[in-house]
Design a protein around this motif. Structure first.
Motif, PDB file in Angstrom:
ATOM      1  N   ILE A  75     105.924  14.931 -51.307  1.00 44.61           N
ATOM      2  CA  ILE A  75     106.733  14.869 -52.530  1.00 44.61           C
ATOM      3  C   ILE A  75     108.067  15.566 -52.308  1.00 44.61           C
ATOM      4  O   ILE A  75     109.122  15.093 -52.760  1.00 44.61           O
ATOM      5  CB  ILE A  75     105.984  15.514 -53.714  1.00 44.61           C
ATOM      6  N   PHE A  76     108.044  16.678 -51.595  1.00 45.25           N
ATOM      7  CA  PHE A  76     109.279  17.391 -51.280  1.00 45.25           C
ATOM      8  C   PHE A  76     110.237  16.481 -50.503  1.00 45.25           C
ATOM      9  O   PHE A  76     111.432  16.404 -50.810  1.00 45.25           O
ATOM     10  CB  PHE A  76     108.948  18.643 -50.463  1.00 45.25           C
ATOM     11  N   ILE A  77     109.715  15.768 -49.509  1.00 42.57           N
ATOM     12  CA  ILE A  77     110.538  14.865 -48.712  1.00 42.57           C
ATOM     13  C   ILE A  77     111.144  13.783 -49.607  1.00 42.57           C
ATOM     14  O   ILE A  77     112.332  13.440 -49.485  1.00 42.57           O
ATOM     15  CB  ILE A  77     109.704  14.221 -47.586  1.00 42.57           C
ATOM     16  N   LEU A  78     110.355  13.223 -50.518  1.00 48.16           N
ATOM     17  CA  LEU A  78     110.861  12.181 -51.406  1.00 48.16           C
ATOM     18  C   LEU A  78     111.943  12.718 -52.331  1.00 48.16           C
ATOM     19  O   LEU A  78     112.956  12.039 -52.583  1.00 48.16           O
ATOM     20  CB  LEU A  78     109.713  11.596 -52.234  1.00 48.16           C
ATOM     21  N   MET A  79     111.771  13.944 -52.844  1.00 42.06           N
ATOM     22  CA  MET A  79     112.775  14.529 -53.727  1.00 42.06           C
ATOM     23  C   MET A  79     114.081  14.812 -52.977  1.00 42.06           C
ATOM     24  O   MET A  79     115.172  14.645 -53.522  1.00 42.06           O
ATOM     25  CB  MET A  79     112.246  15.828 -54.352  1.00 42.06           C
ATOM     26  N   VAL A 310     115.862   6.923 -57.187  1.00 43.26           N
ATOM     27  CA  VAL A 310     114.649   6.247 -56.718  1.00 43.26           C
ATOM     28  C   VAL A 310     114.902   5.557 -55.377  1.00 43.26           C
ATOM     29  O   VAL A 310     114.045   5.591 -54.472  1.00 43.26           O
ATOM     30  CB  VAL A 310     114.157   5.230 -57.765  1.00 43.26           C
ATOM     31  N   ALA A 311     116.079   4.941 -55.219  1.00 45.76           N
ATOM     32  CA  ALA A 311     116.413   4.293 -53.950  1.00 45.76           C
ATOM     33  C   ALA A 311     116.486   5.328 -52.823  1.00 45.76           C
ATOM     34  O   ALA A 311     116.068   5.057 -51.690  1.00 45.76           O
ATOM     35  CB  ALA A 311     117.737   3.554 -54.072  1.00 45.76           C
ATOM     36  N   GLY A 312     116.999   6.515 -53.135  1.00 44.20           N
ATOM     37  CA  GLY A 312     117.047   7.593 -52.142  1.00 44.20           C
ATOM     38  C   GLY A 312     115.653   8.040 -51.741  1.00 44.20           C
ATOM     39  O   GLY A 312     115.390   8.305 -50.551  1.00 44.20           O
ATOM     40  N   CYS A 313     114.753   8.111 -52.712  1.00 41.62           N
ATOM     41  CA  CYS A 313     113.355   8.455 -52.409  1.00 41.62           C
ATOM     42  C   CYS A 313     112.755   7.412 -51.473  1.00 41.62           C
ATOM     43  O   CYS A 313     112.039   7.746 -50.518  1.00 41.62           O
ATOM     44  CB  CYS A 313     112.533   8.512 -53.698  1.00 41.62           C
ATOM     45  N   ALA A 314     113.057   6.134 -51.753  1.00 46.33           N
ATOM     46  CA  ALA A 314     112.512   5.047 -50.940  1.00 46.33           C
ATOM     47  C   ALA A 314     112.981   5.144 -49.487  1.00 46.33           C
ATOM     48  O   ALA A 314     112.245   4.796 -48.563  1.00 46.33           O
ATOM     49  CB  ALA A 314     112.920   3.704 -51.531  1.00 46.33           C
ATOM     50  N   ASP A 315     114.210   5.645 -49.273  1.00 46.13           N
ATOM     51  CA  ASP A 315     114.735   5.773 -47.913  1.00 46.13           C
ATOM     52  C   ASP A 315     113.887   6.711 -47.052  1.00 46.13           C
ATOM     53  O   ASP A 315     113.822   6.540 -45.828  1.00 46.13           O
ATOM     54  CB  ASP A 315     116.180   6.295 -47.945  1.00 46.13           C
ATOM     55  N   LEU A 316     113.269   7.708 -47.680  1.00 45.41           N
ATOM     56  CA  LEU A 316     112.474   8.677 -46.923  1.00 45.41           C
ATOM     57  C   LEU A 316     110.973   8.475 -47.106  1.00 45.41           C
ATOM     58  O   LEU A 316     110.171   9.308 -46.696  1.00 45.41           O
ATOM     59  CB  LEU A 316     112.847  10.112 -47.323  1.00 45.41           C
ATOM     60  N   LEU A 317     110.591   7.361 -47.720  1.00 41.67           N
ATOM     61  CA  LEU A 317     109.165   7.088 -47.922  1.00 41.67           C
ATOM     62  C   LEU A 317     108.432   6.982 -46.597  1.00 41.67           C
ATOM     63  O   LEU A 317     107.300   7.455 -46.447  1.00 41.67           O
ATOM     64  CB  LEU A 317     108.992   5.797 -48.727  1.00 41.67           C
ATOM     65  N   GLY A 318     109.080   6.364 -45.592  1.00 41.03           N
ATOM     66  CA  GLY A 318     108.455   6.236 -44.273  1.00 41.03           C
ATOM     67  C   GLY A 318     108.156   7.580 -43.642  1.00 41.03           C
ATOM     68  O   GLY A 318     107.114   7.765 -43.000  1.00 41.03           O
ATOM     69  N   VAL A 319     109.064   8.553 -43.835  1.00 40.97           N
ATOM     70  CA  VAL A 319     108.851   9.896 -43.294  1.00 40.97           C
ATOM     71  C   VAL A 319     107.655  10.553 -43.979  1.00 40.97           C
ATOM     72  O   VAL A 319     106.832  11.216 -43.331  1.00 40.97           O
ATOM     73  CB  VAL A 319     110.118  10.757 -43.477  1.00 40.97           C
ATOM     74  N   GLY A 424     108.922  12.834 -38.071  1.00 41.30           N
ATOM     75  CA  GLY A 424     109.783  12.607 -39.229  1.00 41.30           C
ATOM     76  C   GLY A 424     111.253  12.668 -38.867  1.00 41.30           C
ATOM     77  O   GLY A 424     112.061  11.838 -39.305  1.00 41.30           O
ATOM     78  N   ALA A 425     111.624  13.656 -38.052  1.00 43.72           N
ATOM     79  CA  ALA A 425     113.018  13.804 -37.624  1.00 43.72           C
ATOM     80  C   ALA A 425     113.458  12.604 -36.801  1.00 43.72           C
ATOM     81  O   ALA A 425     114.568  12.072 -36.985  1.00 43.72           O
ATOM     82  CB  ALA A 425     113.192  15.093 -36.827  1.00 43.72           C
ATOM     83  N   LEU A 426     112.600  12.150 -35.891  1.00 37.96           N
ATOM     84  CA  LEU A 426     112.935  11.002 -35.060  1.00 37.96           C
ATOM     85  C   LEU A 426     113.054   9.738 -35.907  1.00 37.96           C
ATOM     86  O   LEU A 426     113.913   8.880 -35.644  1.00 37.96           O
ATOM     87  CB  LEU A 426     111.882  10.802 -33.972  1.00 37.96           C
ATOM     88  N   ALA A 427     112.225   9.610 -36.930  1.00 42.71           N
ATOM     89  CA  ALA A 427     112.314   8.453 -37.821  1.00 42.71           C
ATOM     90  C   ALA A 427     113.636   8.468 -38.585  1.00 42.71           C
ATOM     91  O   ALA A 427     114.271   7.419 -38.767  1.00 42.71           O
ATOM     92  CB  ALA A 427     111.137   8.447 -38.796  1.00 42.71           C
ATOM     93  N   LEU A 428     114.058   9.638 -39.030  1.00 35.27           N
ATOM     94  CA  LEU A 428     115.321   9.746 -39.755  1.00 35.27           C
ATOM     95  C   LEU A 428     116.511   9.396 -38.872  1.00 35.27           C
ATOM     96  O   LEU A 428     117.491   8.806 -39.331  1.00 35.27           O
ATOM     97  CB  LEU A 428     115.495  11.166 -40.306  1.00 35.27           C
ATOM     98  N   GLY A 429     116.439   9.765 -37.593  1.00 40.60           N
ATOM     99  CA  GLY A 429     117.528   9.486 -36.677  1.00 40.60           C
ATOM    100  C   GLY A 429     117.405   8.161 -35.961  1.00 40.60           C
ATOM    101  O   GLY A 429     118.272   7.801 -35.157  1.00 40.60           O
ATOM    102  N   HIS A 430     116.323   7.405 -36.262  1.00 41.54           N
ATOM    103  CA  HIS A 430     116.044   6.139 -35.570  1.00 41.54           C
ATOM    104  C   HIS A 430     116.015   6.331 -34.052  1.00 41.54           C
ATOM    105  O   HIS A 430     116.563   5.522 -33.292  1.00 41.54           O
ATOM    106  CB  HIS A 430     117.079   5.076 -35.956  1.00 41.54           C
ATOM    107  N   VAL A 431     115.376   7.404 -33.622  1.00 37.43           N
ATOM    108  CA  VAL A 431     115.239   7.701 -32.196  1.00 37.43           C
ATOM    109  C   VAL A 431     113.789   7.428 -31.788  1.00 37.43           C
ATOM    110  O   VAL A 431     112.873   8.080 -32.301  1.00 37.43           O
ATOM    111  CB  VAL A 431     115.601   9.169 -31.892  1.00 37.43           C
ATOM    112  N   PRO A 432     113.536   6.481 -30.903  1.00 40.09           N
ATOM    113  CA  PRO A 432     112.154   6.207 -30.464  1.00 40.09           C
ATOM    114  C   PRO A 432     111.538   7.435 -29.802  1.00 40.09           C
ATOM    115  O   PRO A 432     112.233   8.205 -29.131  1.00 40.09           O
ATOM    116  CB  PRO A 432     112.326   5.065 -29.452  1.00 40.09           C
ATOM    117  N   TYR A 433     110.228   7.587 -29.983  1.00 42.47           N
ATOM    118  CA  TYR A 433     109.546   8.765 -29.458  1.00 42.47           C
ATOM    119  C   TYR A 433     109.673   8.875 -27.947  1.00 42.47           C
ATOM    120  O   TYR A 433     109.861   9.971 -27.401  1.00 42.47           O
ATOM    121  CB  TYR A 433     108.064   8.732 -29.863  1.00 42.47           C
TER     122      TYR A 433
END
Length: 462
Positions: A75-79, A310-319, A424-433
């Motif tokens: 929830i923190f990440i979504l907020m 809400v759109a901003g929350c959706a951006d971090l839903l994957g994280v 989560g950080a790699l997902a935000l930066g679109h950096v493959p593991y």
């Protein structure tokens, strides 16, 4: 005939494969348990229990159980996502980043050591780790605009804070809990940990600055490609830094400063500053309120503000999903009753070892344990009551056991795919593991050698 090129699976696939491997392990590893008193295992009480192998249904449910277990973090990440969505819509971040780059005038490289030292101080003093998730969307565009790649932005935060966590000095969430179970004070062993912090932080800063300079000079040297990142700032179309945007950026900065102050346990660190004792529920409310206030200052309509948030929350839903899935690994281990068995194997391996051998074995034990149990406080609670008493027979003090534990735990948590912050950080930066591993493995090796050297020195000087 064209051969298909192998592509590294996404973070979700990697984590689900790990869930399957852990579930398979519950069919092979004997189930067992220690006796617990107030949630703490008692050394020497391990016994086998009825096998409870985890099947297909358990694997599918584990991700959801992990999500329930980590719902406060999610929830923190979504907020944070909603808050950033509103701020980005105002144009204040684009304007502020552009202004910072112009003011630096080619001296952007000095942001790296300054910010890494700040994150390192947070890591070593109060274990700043999961809270760093809020900073990635903020700093990645800064380094992209400065001509670096997303890896540099991620490294400044993850390796800066990570080096601090490895050498936690007064971190109450890992070192403090571990010291309590080991029967030593937080101050015992602090000199060794301070020296560790200086060495680890210096190595991390040198490593990141060297890579950043290489990428700035020759973008083809980037492990992911310059411009790879979720949020990008175009310096060709500069956004004016108006008075309204300056106010928004001031509130934006103040929100992060409040977050950092609110989570620092000043009372547990022996400081006289008032401690707020906030954690994820309070921090979620902070970012919600801050997002609404900034939207009102920008004169967004009620409908526009809600939709943007809400759109901003959706951006971090994957994280948020990644965090939940990674917690599912621990759920499977506990439900399959193999966590205590793995710990018992470690207890047997440590018995009868000499001082140096014991210390290095403790360090080695925590490397795989951290992969399975990434939570440092949870791992300390589960294992230190078992491991620390064994140190007395080897002539090793509890403070050195704590140092070995936190060094291994912190080291693994900057590369393991089971660490929610890493994925989560790699997902935000679109950096493959796999690109992250390719980039950071040399530093991990240096950290490993440094940790071993400090532990041996601790035994010899103890």
């Amino acid at each position: 005939m064209n051969q298909k090129k192998f592509h590294m699976p996404t973070a979700y696939t990697i984590l689900f494969l790990l869930l399957i491997l852990v579930a398979a392990a519950t069919w092979i590893i004997p189930a067992g348990s220690y006796d617990y008193v107030d949630g703490v295992p008692v050394a020497g009480t391990y016994h086998t229990v009825e096998q409870n192998p985890q099947g297909v249904g358990d694997v599918l449910k584990a991700a959801f159980s992990g999500f329930y277990d980590a719902v406060d973090v999610c929830i923190f990440i979504l907020m944070v996502g909603g808050f950033l969505g509103v701020v980005m819509k105002t144009g204040a971040v684009d304007a502020g980043v552009g202004n910072v780059i112009r003011l630096l005038g080619g001296r952007e490289k000095w942001l790296i050591p300054i910010l890494m030292l700040l994150f390192g101080l947070g890591g070593t003093t109060y274990g700043m780790w999961e809270e760093t998730m809020a900073f990635y969307p903020l700093l990645i565009p800064v380094f992209l605009a400065a001509g670096y790649d997303a890896v540099v932005g991620i490294s400044v935060i993850l390796l800066g804070a990570g080096a601090g966590v490895i050498a936690s000095t007064v971190n109450p969430f890992a070192t403090g809990i571990a010291a309590g179970f080991a029967g030593v004070s937080l101050g015992e062993g602090i000199v060794l940990r301070l020296l560790e912090w200086v060495a680890f932080e210096a190595a991390a800063i040198w490593f990141v600055m060297a890579y950043a300079a290489k990428v700035k000079k020759n973008p083809s040297k980037s492990v992911v490609g310059v411009g790879a990142g979720k949020i990008q700032v175009s310096m060709d179309q500069q956004v004016p830094f108006t008075a309204k945007r300056k106010v928004i950026m001031a509130l934006f900065t103040l929100t992060f400063l409040i977050m950092v102050y609110a989570v620092v346990p000043f009372d547990e660190m022996g400081l006289s500053l008032p401690a707020l004792g906030w954690w994820f529920p309070e921090l979620s409310a902070l970012f919600l309120v801050a997002g609404v206030v900034i939207g009102l200052i920008d004169r967004m309509s009620e409908e526009e503000l809600v939709e943007t948030y809400v759109a901003g929350c959706a951006d971090l839903l994957g994280v948020a999903f990644i965090i939940g899935i990674s917690r599912g690994i621990t759920v499977l281990m506990n439900d399959g009753a193999i966590t205590d068995t793995v710990l018992h194997w470690g207890e047997q391996a440590l018995s009868g070892a000499g001082a140096i051998s014991f210390t290095l074995l403790v360090f080695a034990l925590y490397l795989p344990l951290t992969i399975l149990i990434p939570s440092s406080s949870g791992l300390a609670t589960l294992s230190i009551p078992i491991v620390a008493p064994l140190g007395k027979f080897a002539g090793v003090g509890g403070d050195l056991v704590v140092t070995a534990f936190q060094s291994a735990s912190g080291l693994v948590n900057i590369i393991t795919p089971t660490a929610a912050v890493v994925m989560g950080a790699l997902a935000l930066g679109h950096v493959p593991y796999d690109r992250w591993v390719k980039y950071v493995w040399k530093l991990i090796l240096w950290f490993l050698l440094l940790a071993l050297a400090f532990l041996v020195a601790g035994v010899l000087l103890g």
